[in-house]
Design an enzyme around this catalytic site. Structure first.
Site, short mmCIF file in Angstrom:
data_model
loop_
_atom_site.label_atom_id
_atom_site.label_comp_id
_atom_site.label_asym_id
_atom_site.label_seq_id
_atom_site.Cartn_x
_atom_site.Cartn_y
_atom_site.Cartn_z
N GLN A 82 0.77 -1.15 0.05
CA GLN A 82 0.17 0.04 -0.01
C GLN A 82 0.81 1.34 0.04
OE1 GLN A 82 -3.44 -0.35 0.12
NE2 GLN A 82 -3.52 2.02 -0.23
N PHE A 83 1.45 1.78 -1.22
CA PHE A 83 2.28 2.78 -1.28
C PHE A 83 1.42 4.27 -0.83
CE2 PHE A 83 -0.14 3.70 -5.41
CZ PHE A 83 -0.09 5.09 -5.40
N THR A 84 0.08 4.12 -0.67
CA THR A 84 -0.50 5.32 -0.46
C THR A 84 -0.06 5.72 1.39
OG1 THR A 84 -2.38 4.38 -0.10
CG2 THR A 84 -2.22 5.09 -2.12
#
Length: 149
Positions: A82-84
């Protein structure tokens, strides 16, 4: 390295983009019953040692029913990149992603977290790195913890 950990009573991740050659959405990872759904974000400077540290923390964190850990009850984990988690929305109306590591750095480190969990004896399901995904879960509690290593 940052993780959002949710105690769940079942969770699944569905790939929705068809990039794998499938005709449509399909479940690629699923856990049934009590376990953890873990969103993992990687930032610049994260290492395999931090991945190992996070895996040990996830396996031993006493947040399941009765203050048990996954290692105590052999509960499964669903781990999703989950890069966010490294989005920054402090200025303006549009988040920036500058703190998120690029895919060629992040993917191997998320894979390392999964590999280290499996080496500890964990049953681990995953999403698909870089795919368009839908995550479904039943948060038990609700119970959500943020961990940084």
């Amino acid at each position: 390295m940052r993780a959002v950990i949710q105690r769940v009573d079942g969770a699944s991740v569905t790939v929705t983009d068809g990039a794998d050659g499938s005709d449509g959405p399909r479940v690629v990872g699923e856990i049934v019953g009590e376990g953890l759904c873990v969103l993992v974000g990687i930032t610049h400077g994260d290492t395999a040692e931090k991945a190992a540290q996070l895996a040990r923390k996830l396996w031993s964190l006493r947040i399941l029913e009765g203050e048990k850990s996954c290692s105590d009850v052999n509960a499964p984990l669903l781990v999703i990149s989950q890069f966010t988690l490294y989005g920054d929305a402090r200025k303006g109306r549009r988040p920036t992603w500058n703190a998120a590591a690029p895919g060629e750095v992040a993917e191997p480190l998320v894979d390392e977290v999964v590999a280290r969990l499996r080496a500890l004896g964990a049953r681990v399901e995953t999403g698909r790195f870089g795919a368009s995904m839908r995550v479904s879960l039943t948060n038990q509690g609700p119970f959500t913890v943020l961990v940084e290593v």
